[in-house]
Design a protein around this motif. Sequence first.
Motif, PDB file in Angstrom:
ATOM      1  N   PRO A  66       1.005  10.151  -5.519  1.00  0.00           N
ATOM      2  CA  PRO A  66       2.201   9.470  -6.036  1.00  0.00           C
ATOM      3  C   PRO A  66       3.500   9.949  -5.404  1.00  0.00           C
ATOM      4  CG  PRO A  66       0.700   9.988  -7.826  1.00  0.00           C
ATOM      5  CD  PRO A  66       0.136  10.648  -6.596  1.00  0.00           C
ATOM      6  N   GLU A  67       3.592  11.265  -5.116  1.00  0.00           N
ATOM      7  CA  GLU A  67       4.851  11.770  -4.550  1.00  0.00           C
ATOM      8  C   GLU A  67       5.097  11.313  -3.119  1.00  0.00           C
ATOM      9  OE1 GLU A  67       1.644  14.990  -4.174  1.00  0.00           O
ATOM     10  OE2 GLU A  67       2.344  13.544  -5.678  1.00  0.00           O
ATOM     11  N   ARG A  68       4.070  10.777  -2.457  1.00  0.00           N
ATOM     12  CA  ARG A  68       4.223  10.291  -1.084  1.00  0.00           C
ATOM     13  C   ARG A  68       4.478   8.787  -1.025  1.00  0.00           C
ATOM     14  NH1 ARG A  68      -0.851  11.450   2.079  1.00  0.00           N
ATOM     15  NH2 ARG A  68       0.442  10.601   3.752  1.00  0.00           N
ATOM     16  N   ALA A 119       0.823  -1.211   0.000  1.00  0.00           N
ATOM     17  CA  ALA A 119       0.000   0.000   0.000  1.00  0.00           C
ATOM     18  C   ALA A 119       0.853   1.255   0.000  1.00  0.00           C
ATOM     19  CB  ALA A 119      -0.926  -0.008   1.217  1.00  0.00           C
ATOM     20  N   ASP A 120       1.986   1.234   0.701  1.00  0.00           N
ATOM     21  CA  ASP A 120       2.878   2.396   0.702  1.00  0.00           C
ATOM     22  C   ASP A 120       3.583   2.566  -0.642  1.00  0.00           C
ATOM     23  OD1 ASP A 120       2.275   3.093   3.309  1.00  0.00           O
ATOM     24  OD2 ASP A 120       3.926   1.940   4.167  1.00  0.00           O
ATOM     25  N   ARG A 121       3.674   1.502  -1.408  1.00  0.00           N
ATOM     26  CA  ARG A 121       4.379   1.549  -2.699  1.00  0.00           C
ATOM     27  C   ARG A 121       3.436   1.865  -3.867  1.00  0.00           C
ATOM     28  NH1 ARG A 121       9.319  -0.903  -4.271  1.00  0.00           N
ATOM     29  NH2 ARG A 121       9.494  -1.201  -6.519  1.00  0.00           N
ATOM     30  N   LEU A 122       2.252   1.226  -3.883  1.00  0.00           N
ATOM     31  CA  LEU A 122       1.342   1.330  -5.026  1.00  0.00           C
ATOM     32  C   LEU A 122       0.144   2.229  -4.781  1.00  0.00           C
ATOM     33  CD1 LEU A 122       1.201  -2.450  -6.079  1.00  0.00           C
ATOM     34  CD2 LEU A 122       2.716  -0.659  -6.951  1.00  0.00           C
ATOM     35  N   LYS A 156      -5.649   1.669  -3.240  1.00  0.00           N
ATOM     36  CA  LYS A 156      -6.695   0.937  -3.961  1.00  0.00           C
ATOM     37  C   LYS A 156      -6.226  -0.370  -4.614  1.00  0.00           C
ATOM     38  CE  LYS A 156      -9.966   3.039  -6.180  1.00  0.00           C
ATOM     39  NZ  LYS A 156     -10.753   3.949  -7.048  1.00  0.00           N
ATOM     40  N   PRO A 157      -5.065  -0.427  -5.282  1.00  0.00           N
ATOM     41  CA  PRO A 157      -4.692  -1.701  -5.919  1.00  0.00           C
ATOM     42  C   PRO A 157      -4.589  -2.881  -4.944  1.00  0.00           C
ATOM     43  CG  PRO A 157      -3.400   0.095  -6.829  1.00  0.00           C
ATOM     44  CD  PRO A 157      -4.131   0.663  -5.656  1.00  0.00           C
ATOM     45  N   PRO A 158      -3.896  -2.741  -3.774  1.00  0.00           N
ATOM     46  CA  PRO A 158      -3.877  -3.882  -2.845  1.00  0.00           C
ATOM     47  C   PRO A 158      -5.259  -4.206  -2.284  1.00  0.00           C
ATOM     48  CG  PRO A 158      -2.145  -2.299  -2.311  1.00  0.00           C
ATOM     49  CD  PRO A 158      -3.045  -1.635  -3.289  1.00  0.00           C
ATOM     50  N   PRO A 191       2.391   9.462  14.494  1.00  0.00           N
ATOM     51  CA  PRO A 191       3.711   9.941  14.065  1.00  0.00           C
ATOM     52  C   PRO A 191       4.278   9.218  12.843  1.00  0.00           C
ATOM     53  CG  PRO A 191       3.682   9.287  16.404  1.00  0.00           C
ATOM     54  CD  PRO A 191       2.478   8.707  15.746  1.00  0.00           C
ATOM     55  N   GLN A 192       3.557   8.263  12.248  1.00  0.00           N
ATOM     56  CA  GLN A 192       4.193   7.386  11.265  1.00  0.00           C
ATOM     57  C   GLN A 192       4.285   7.973   9.860  1.00  0.00           C
ATOM     58  OE1 GLN A 192       5.877   5.041  12.500  1.00  0.00           O
ATOM     59  NE2 GLN A 192       4.931   5.471  14.492  1.00  0.00           N
ATOM     60  N   GLY A 193       3.396   8.905   9.485  1.00  0.00           N
ATOM     61  CA  GLY A 193       3.516   9.596   8.207  1.00  0.00           C
ATOM     62  C   GLY A 193       3.593   8.659   7.014  1.00  0.00           C
ATOM     63  N   ARG A 194       4.733   8.675   6.316  1.00  0.00           N
ATOM     64  CA  ARG A 194       4.881   7.897   5.075  1.00  0.00           C
ATOM     65  C   ARG A 194       4.917   6.398   5.318  1.00  0.00           C
ATOM     66  NH1 ARG A 194       9.824   9.805   1.821  1.00  0.00           N
ATOM     67  NH2 ARG A 194       8.842   8.527   0.199  1.00  0.00           N
ATOM     68  N   HIS A 195       5.041   5.972   6.558  1.00  0.00           N
ATOM     69  CA  HIS A 195       5.035   4.537   6.872  1.00  0.00           C
ATOM     70  C   HIS A 195       3.655   4.082   7.361  1.00  0.00           C
ATOM     71  CE1 HIS A 195       9.380   4.194   6.457  1.00  0.00           C
ATOM     72  NE2 HIS A 195       9.511   5.271   7.198  1.00  0.00           N
ATOM     73  N   ALA A 196       2.607   4.850   7.057  1.00  0.00           N
ATOM     74  CA  ALA A 196       1.285   4.541   7.609  1.00  0.00           C
ATOM     75  C   ALA A 196       0.807   3.159   7.197  1.00  0.00           C
ATOM     76  CB  ALA A 196       0.275   5.602   7.165  1.00  0.00           C
ATOM     77  N   GLY A 197       1.048   2.765   5.932  1.00  0.00           N
ATOM     78  CA  GLY A 197       0.616   1.442   5.491  1.00  0.00           C
ATOM     79  C   GLY A 197       1.306   0.324   6.255  1.00  0.00           C
TER      80      GLY A 197
END
Length: 390
Positions: free
Chosen positions: A188-190, A66-69, A72-74, A332-338
Amino acid sequence: MLPRPWLLPVILGLMSAFGPLATDMYLPAFPAIAAGLPADPAAVQGTLAAFFAGMAAAQLFYGPLADRLGRKPPLLLGLAIFTLASLGCALTRDIGTLTWLRFGQGLGGCAGMVMARAIVRDLAEGPAAIRLMAQLGLVQGLAPILAPSIGGALLSFGSWRMIFWVLAAYAALLAVVVVVALPESLAPERRRQDGPAAILRTYLRLLRDRHFLGHTLAAVLPLAGMFAYIGSSPFVYMELFGISPQRYGLFFGANALGIMVAAQTVARTAKRIAPGVLLRAALAWMAASGLVLLGVATTGIGGFPALAALIFAFVAGIGAVMPLATTLAMGPQGRHAGSASALIGTLQFGGGAVAGALVGLLHTGTAVPMAAVIAACGVGGLVALRVLVR
């Protein structure tokens, strides 16, 4: 563009409902499944543990995906897997195949739960996230209220296989809703392009983070106590105390109603009282309820009414603990939320599988093993928060 404010929590709640629906809807069918395949009761209960195991294992996969794609796709992949596995469950002819297919249902169904938490983190923070998580819990709370009654109604019209046909249709229809009405929440930028080594480092960092781990265990351990109740309740209610399947569904639904009330209470008070204070109070309530429940189960004082009331008190606390602890853990997780959402889910269902297995190992033909595991989980959640979060 986001869906209307009232529609977003509905969609997220439906995404999160796979766990309670796929668990609770078929609980009244345990005797029918045992007679129809045929299988002994322990083997039928093993299909529930297999579902929990699938839910726990796959979330570690969906989070980084989910953090990569994007979200919705996963999610659509998980819905497809759940649909196919449900169709297989409806057609199976032996308990071994049903067990593996229930594992497959868990592999697919957990995607909705991971994505729902991650989308909340994408869109809101602080009290706003707690309110959205509580609104999600309100919709999600309808699932355990309705699921046993729906399962019982389906049994009156046909065989236990109809339950899995309905679950397959639910997943397929939700996939259509997601495609049409739910926009992508992760720009996409995140998105991250981590490889396996970086993903592993992310999980290890989260496990070393006292703030994340303390709040996660504050959610995981009480929820494991609820899973111990779910797995044990058919025996304790229907066999030990002679509650009919119809009344069993009512008791089950009442407990879920308590979750909804607690969730909405938290949503209203999160602006006025610090979330950490609310969380500690809710955990203390659950620990006390579990300990008194153990005393009632051991001594028999108050009989079934006291037992049912204390279970209600404990389970209702989940409605407060889950949105508070999950929001505080993920904030606090931000970009690691998935990845954070996936790890939370894995620990939750892994804890549920362990709690259910522990109740089975301690089985004495009484309600004491269930009550002991519930009490230990309630106290454990409070202790974990106090020790790890400073």
